[in-house]
Design a protein around this motif. Sequence first.
Motif, short mmCIF file in Angstrom:
data_model
loop_
_atom_site.label_atom_id
_atom_site.label_comp_id
_atom_site.label_asym_id
_atom_site.label_seq_id
_atom_site.Cartn_x
_atom_site.Cartn_y
_atom_site.Cartn_z
N SER A 1 0.83 -1.20 0.00
CA SER A 1 0.00 0.00 0.00
C SER A 1 0.87 1.25 0.00
CB SER A 1 -0.92 0.00 1.22
OG SER A 1 -0.19 0.18 2.43
N ILE A 2 2.12 1.13 0.43
CA ILE A 2 3.04 2.26 0.48
C ILE A 2 4.20 2.08 -0.50
CG2 ILE A 2 4.60 3.58 1.97
CD1 ILE A 2 1.65 3.95 2.62
N ALA B 1 6.36 0.96 -3.78
CA ALA B 1 6.19 0.69 -5.21
C ALA B 1 6.68 -0.72 -5.48
CB ALA B 1 7.00 1.69 -6.03
N GLU C 1 1.52 9.90 -7.67
CA GLU C 1 1.68 8.90 -6.62
C GLU C 1 0.45 8.00 -6.50
OE1 GLU C 1 3.70 6.87 -3.54
OE2 GLU C 1 4.40 8.36 -5.01
N SER D 1 0.88 3.79 -5.68
CA SER D 1 0.68 3.31 -4.31
C SER D 1 -0.72 3.67 -3.85
CB SER D 1 1.72 3.92 -3.35
OG SER D 1 1.39 5.26 -3.03
N ARG E 1 9.22 5.42 -9.41
CA ARG E 1 8.63 4.25 -8.76
C ARG E 1 7.59 3.66 -9.69
NH1 ARG E 1 7.62 4.15 -3.23
NH2 ARG E 1 5.46 4.81 -3.52
N ARG F 1 4.49 0.74 -10.76
CA ARG F 1 3.40 -0.13 -10.36
C ARG F 1 3.22 -1.17 -11.46
NH1 ARG F 1 1.08 -0.49 -5.29
NH2 ARG F 1 -1.05 -1.25 -5.37
N TRP G 1 10.45 -4.74 -4.95
CA TRP G 1 10.02 -4.58 -3.56
C TRP G 1 10.40 -5.77 -2.69
CZ3 TRP G 1 6.25 -7.58 -1.02
CH2 TRP G 1 5.59 -8.52 -1.81
#
Length: 421
Positions: A68-69, A71, A130, A134, A232, A234, A261
């Motif tokens: 959730s925080i 990337a 962002e 995230s 970052r 996703r 990650w």
Amino acid sequence: MRLSHKLPYEWLVGWRYTRAGKRGRRQRFISFISFISIAGIGLGVAALIVVLSVMNGFQKEVAGRMLSILAHVEVTDARGSMPYWEQARAEVLRHPEVKAAAPFMETEGMLVSGDVLKPALVRGILPAAERGVSELAARVKSGSLDALRTGAHQIVLGRELAKSLDVSLGDTVGVAIAQGDALGEGSMPRVQPFTVAGIFDAGHYEYDSTLAFVALDDGEALAGLSAPSGIRLRLADPFRAVPVARALAQNMTGDVRLVPWTLLNATWFAAVASQKRMMFIILALIMAVAAFNLVSTLVMTVTDKKADIAILRTIGASPRSIMKIFVVQGTLTGLMGAGTGVLLGVLFALNIGTIVPAIESALGMHILNPEIYFISTVPSDVHWGDVAAIAGVSIALAFLSTLYPSWSAARVNPAEGLRYE
């Protein structure tokens, strides 16, 4: 249950011995010991399935809170900043598995509130970008992430960090960043005041107690950078972060470093894997004790069935066939125990969200205190590969426990077996 008469007679006799115990005190005792073995194997299998499912559930829950925080992949430049970040962003977005990319900067600093100083990881972001990489915006419980505008000197803190600084929305905190050799001996870093514009709750203590977010330009000014630290990413599937990072590294220009990650949290994942292995070994010992109870059961059965063994030998049964009879008996016992354990374990693991609250209500206690663990329910995630491995180990242990008694049965002398008949 009836076995087809087309099966070899070793299976038929072995199944009959498994059900033995309807007549005679000694046979009833043997049947009772056999039942205890089945129950022991079943309880061991069920316990192992439930424990590993709960550990898998915790791992999934914690990983979800991390993501959730975090990337899925961080792309940085070896020189410390990435002035060409827009070009790099365009390059990574060409990969079909990359769904979003956002610039960021990151530096270590100190947060000051009154007499309280707390170390923090200060991350500069573009709030709109962002949102694509995230779930930070959704995790902000007070205030808004959109308040992070260039030059506004606003900051968003983790819940635990805000609590330790004793600040809330609208309060001011000082942010101090050391800038290389800019500080002389005995000098103090310049403290830049920021207004608390939001407080987020990721549900993960490490992030809630150490992370602070500011606007990207404000963060660059604090750290003395002229460009973001990197971008970052996703991904469509976070668990493909490693292969995607490798593929991107081969095609990107510049001296870039891609960190998935899972590598950022390698120590945590290694610790969880080690705990799972140890729990498997410890609980497998419970199954081993139950499985080796079969040894005593089969030894008593061999002693009780010496006359039967002798008769079978005299009508032409080979020692190998006699061994098969008792291997079948022990393996069937193991199969029944493993089957019972798998059924109970899977049912418990799949319904743990209903069973645990009922236990808590009956005992008047909470198994997980949300104030300590930031989670109020026991999670469970059944992995069928784990279930198959557990069942396989239990059956293998049951089979191994049959080897000595069946070998002993094969050595029974027919004359000795019939002497007192």
